[in-house]
Design a protein around this motif. Structure first.
Motif, PDB file in Angstrom:
ATOM      1  N   GLY A  60       0.855  -1.301   0.041  1.00  0.00           N
ATOM      2  CA  GLY A  60       0.084   0.069   0.067  1.00  0.00           C
ATOM      3  C   GLY A  60       0.836   1.392   0.024  1.00  0.00           C
ATOM      4  N   THR A  61       2.039   1.098   0.308  1.00  0.00           N
ATOM      5  CA  THR A  61       3.032   2.269   0.085  1.00  0.00           C
ATOM      6  C   THR A  61       3.462   2.718  -1.352  1.00  0.00           C
ATOM      7  OG1 THR A  61       4.996   1.190   0.689  1.00  0.00           O
ATOM      8  CG2 THR A  61       3.817   2.186   2.485  1.00  0.00           C
ATOM      9  N   ASN A  62       3.955   3.665  -1.670  1.00  0.00           N
ATOM     10  CA  ASN A  62       4.506   3.845  -2.990  1.00  0.00           C
ATOM     11  C   ASN A  62       5.949   4.410  -2.778  1.00  0.00           C
ATOM     12  OD1 ASN A  62       4.784   4.571  -5.568  1.00  0.00           O
ATOM     13  ND2 ASN A  62       3.347   6.200  -5.554  1.00  0.00           N
ATOM     14  N   PRO A  63       6.817   3.847  -3.073  1.00  0.00           N
ATOM     15  CA  PRO A  63       6.952   2.344  -3.524  1.00  0.00           C
ATOM     16  C   PRO A  63       6.557   1.523  -2.620  1.00  0.00           C
ATOM     17  CG  PRO A  63       8.973   3.203  -3.488  1.00  0.00           C
ATOM     18  CD  PRO A  63       8.461   4.403  -2.916  1.00  0.00           C
ATOM     19  N   PRO A  64       6.158   0.489  -2.741  1.00  0.00           N
ATOM     20  CA  PRO A  64       6.094  -0.910  -1.762  1.00  0.00           C
ATOM     21  C   PRO A  64       7.193  -0.897  -0.607  1.00  0.00           C
ATOM     22  CG  PRO A  64       5.277  -1.567  -3.848  1.00  0.00           C
ATOM     23  CD  PRO A  64       5.975  -0.415  -4.226  1.00  0.00           C
ATOM     24  N   ILE A  65       7.050  -1.193   0.432  1.00  0.00           N
ATOM     25  CA  ILE A  65       8.207  -1.328   1.220  1.00  0.00           C
ATOM     26  C   ILE A  65       8.175  -2.733   2.081  1.00  0.00           C
ATOM     27  CG2 ILE A  65       8.528   1.250   1.599  1.00  0.00           C
ATOM     28  CD1 ILE A  65       7.540   0.464   4.626  1.00  0.00           C
ATOM     29  N   THR A  66       9.307  -3.169   2.647  1.00  0.00           N
ATOM     30  CA  THR A  66       9.225  -4.407   3.288  1.00  0.00           C
ATOM     31  C   THR A  66       9.952  -4.072   4.487  1.00  0.00           C
ATOM     32  OG1 THR A  66       9.103  -5.930   1.509  1.00  0.00           O
ATOM     33  CG2 THR A  66      10.184  -6.917   3.428  1.00  0.00           C
ATOM     34  N   ILE A  67       9.506  -4.039   5.608  1.00  0.00           N
ATOM     35  CA  ILE A  67      10.243  -3.912   6.906  1.00  0.00           C
ATOM     36  C   ILE A  67      11.038  -5.313   7.180  1.00  0.00           C
ATOM     37  CG2 ILE A  67      10.348  -3.496   9.215  1.00  0.00           C
ATOM     38  CD1 ILE A  67       7.649  -2.047   8.735  1.00  0.00           C
ATOM     39  N   HIS A  68      12.247  -5.595   6.927  1.00  0.00           N
ATOM     40  CA  HIS A  68      12.873  -6.750   7.474  1.00  0.00           C
ATOM     41  C   HIS A  68      13.048  -7.178   8.584  1.00  0.00           C
ATOM     42  CE1 HIS A  68      13.700  -7.368   2.943  1.00  0.00           C
ATOM     43  NE2 HIS A  68      13.986  -5.839   3.204  1.00  0.00           N
ATOM     44  N   ASN A  69      13.393  -6.133   9.418  1.00  0.00           N
ATOM     45  CA  ASN A  69      13.513  -6.531  11.041  1.00  0.00           C
ATOM     46  C   ASN A  69      12.346  -5.573  11.750  1.00  0.00           C
ATOM     47  OD1 ASN A  69      16.214  -7.504  11.079  1.00  0.00           O
ATOM     48  ND2 ASN A  69      17.051  -5.277  10.531  1.00  0.00           N
ATOM     49  N   ILE A  70      11.470  -6.611  12.457  1.00  0.00           N
ATOM     50  CA  ILE A  70      10.466  -6.357  13.144  1.00  0.00           C
ATOM     51  C   ILE A  70      10.517  -6.324  14.607  1.00  0.00           C
ATOM     52  CG2 ILE A  70       7.815  -6.916  13.368  1.00  0.00           C
ATOM     53  CD1 ILE A  70       7.900  -8.303  10.536  1.00  0.00           C
ATOM     54  N   ASN A  71      10.075  -5.150  15.204  1.00  0.00           N
ATOM     55  CA  ASN A  71      10.484  -5.247  16.687  1.00  0.00           C
ATOM     56  C   ASN A  71       9.177  -5.660  17.304  1.00  0.00           C
ATOM     57  OD1 ASN A  71      12.788  -3.520  16.370  1.00  0.00           O
ATOM     58  ND2 ASN A  71      11.410  -1.685  16.414  1.00  0.00           N
ATOM     59  N   LEU A  72       9.505  -6.533  18.293  1.00  0.00           N
ATOM     60  CA  LEU A  72       8.449  -6.986  19.247  1.00  0.00           C
ATOM     61  C   LEU A  72       8.537  -6.487  20.468  1.00  0.00           C
ATOM     62  CD1 LEU A  72       8.853 -11.072  18.423  1.00  0.00           C
ATOM     63  CD2 LEU A  72       7.401  -9.166  17.340  1.00  0.00           C
ATOM     64  N   TRP A  73       7.712  -5.558  20.755  1.00  0.00           N
ATOM     65  CA  TRP A  73       7.448  -4.769  21.971  1.00  0.00           C
ATOM     66  C   TRP A  73       7.317  -5.452  23.511  1.00  0.00           C
ATOM     67  CZ3 TRP A  73       9.572   0.041  20.686  1.00  0.00           C
ATOM     68  CH2 TRP A  73       9.372   0.305  19.401  1.00  0.00           C
ATOM     69  N   ASN A  74       7.867  -4.787  24.503  1.00  0.00           N
ATOM     70  CA  ASN A  74       7.677  -5.512  25.806  1.00  0.00           C
ATOM     71  C   ASN A  74       6.284  -4.936  26.367  1.00  0.00           C
ATOM     72  OD1 ASN A  74      10.061  -6.460  26.640  1.00  0.00           O
ATOM     73  ND2 ASN A  74      11.166  -4.629  26.679  1.00  0.00           N
ATOM     74  N   ASP A  75       5.674  -3.903  25.736  1.00  0.00           N
ATOM     75  CA  ASP A  75       4.441  -3.390  26.226  1.00  0.00           C
ATOM     76  C   ASP A  75       3.885  -2.938  24.909  1.00  0.00           C
ATOM     77  OD1 ASP A  75       2.272  -1.978  27.120  1.00  0.00           O
ATOM     78  OD2 ASP A  75       3.056  -1.559  29.160  1.00  0.00           O
ATOM     79  N   TYR A  76       2.765  -3.164  24.326  1.00  0.00           N
ATOM     80  CA  TYR A  76       2.366  -2.698  23.109  1.00  0.00           C
ATOM     81  C   TYR A  76       1.750  -1.396  23.318  1.00  0.00           C
ATOM     82  CZ  TYR A  76      -0.500  -2.265  18.649  1.00  0.00           C
ATOM     83  OH  TYR A  76      -1.075  -1.767  17.527  1.00  0.00           O
ATOM     84  N   LYS A  77       1.097  -0.971  24.328  1.00  0.00           N
ATOM     85  CA  LYS A  77       0.459   0.380  24.628  1.00  0.00           C
ATOM     86  C   LYS A  77       1.352   1.293  24.866  1.00  0.00           C
ATOM     87  CE  LYS A  77      -4.091  -1.424  25.805  1.00  0.00           C
ATOM     88  NZ  LYS A  77      -5.067  -1.757  26.936  1.00  0.00           N
ATOM     89  N   ASN A  78       2.534   0.717  25.630  1.00  0.00           N
ATOM     90  CA  ASN A  78       3.577   1.801  26.006  1.00  0.00           C
ATOM     91  C   ASN A  78       5.042   1.430  25.505  1.00  0.00           C
ATOM     92  OD1 ASN A  78       5.461   3.442  27.271  1.00  0.00           O
ATOM     93  ND2 ASN A  78       4.648   2.929  29.401  1.00  0.00           N
ATOM     94  N   ARG A  79       5.308   1.825  24.367  1.00  0.00           N
ATOM     95  CA  ARG A  79       6.597   1.304  23.550  1.00  0.00           C
ATOM     96  C   ARG A  79       7.714   1.734  24.204  1.00  0.00           C
ATOM     97  NH1 ARG A  79       3.656   1.151  17.958  1.00  0.00           N
ATOM     98  NH2 ARG A  79       2.399  -0.661  18.169  1.00  0.00           N
ATOM     99  N   SER A  80       7.708   2.740  24.882  1.00  0.00           N
ATOM    100  CA  SER A  80       8.652   3.347  25.793  1.00  0.00           C
ATOM    101  C   SER A  80       9.370   2.247  26.718  1.00  0.00           C
ATOM    102  CB  SER A  80       8.561   4.820  26.394  1.00  0.00           C
ATOM    103  OG  SER A  80       7.536   4.652  27.532  1.00  0.00           O
ATOM    104  N   LYS A  81       8.861   1.297  26.921  1.00  0.00           N
ATOM    105  CA  LYS A  81       9.291   0.324  27.616  1.00  0.00           C
ATOM    106  C   LYS A  81      10.198  -0.766  27.134  1.00  0.00           C
ATOM    107  CE  LYS A  81       5.659   0.068  31.181  1.00  0.00           C
ATOM    108  NZ  LYS A  81       4.647  -0.688  31.931  1.00  0.00           N
ATOM    109  N   GLY A  82      10.369  -0.491  25.777  1.00  0.00           N
ATOM    110  CA  GLY A  82      11.517  -1.017  24.760  1.00  0.00           C
ATOM    111  C   GLY A  82      11.047  -2.187  23.870  1.00  0.00           C
TER     112      GLY A  82
END
Length: 124
Positions: A60-82
């Motif tokens: 859906g982006t122009n140009p299409p992108i792929t995020i190769h490294n996907i972050n898995l967060w400690n806390d979804y609602k508060n991403r400042s937790k790392g």
């Protein structure tokens, strides 16, 4: 080398935030993918585990992108937790539970973290 690393990390974060902003309003309105996730989270009585694939590709982006490294967060609602762990585009992960648009997954090496549900291939 350090400058290149900082630029790459900045680009990944910018891409992720752009995707959040672009699709956040759509997902909060309960589109088809949201309903599909509700079904996938409910495991049948004889099903103990469900595995899915992380997918950072966005046509859906122009140009299409792929995020190769996907972050898995400690806390979804508060991403400042790392970041708990960084997974790769295409990694197989175990589905644990969902809260809103966040999905708790577990990598094959046992690390857990939260990811936005539209970064899961089976839900696209």
């Amino acid at each position: 080398m350090a400058i290149i690393s900082i630029l790459v990390i900045g680009w990944v974060i910018f891409s992720y935030v752009s995707i959040e902003k672009k699709y956040g309003a759509i997902f909060n309105q309960g589109d088809k993918r949201n309903k599909k996730l509700e079904g996938i989270i409910k495991l049948s009585a004889n099903q103990k585990e469900q595995y899915v694939t992380l997918d950072g590709y966005d046509a859906g982006t122009n140009p299409p992108i792929t995020i190769h490294n996907i972050n898995l967060w400690n806390d979804y609602k508060n991403r400042s937790k790392g970041i708990s762990v960084t997974a790769k585009h295409g990694d197989r992960v175990k589905l644990i539970r969902r809260e809103g648009n966040g999905v708790l997954v577990e990598t094959l090496n046992g690390k857990r973290g939260w990811v936005t549900y539209y970064l899961i291939k089976e839900l696209k």
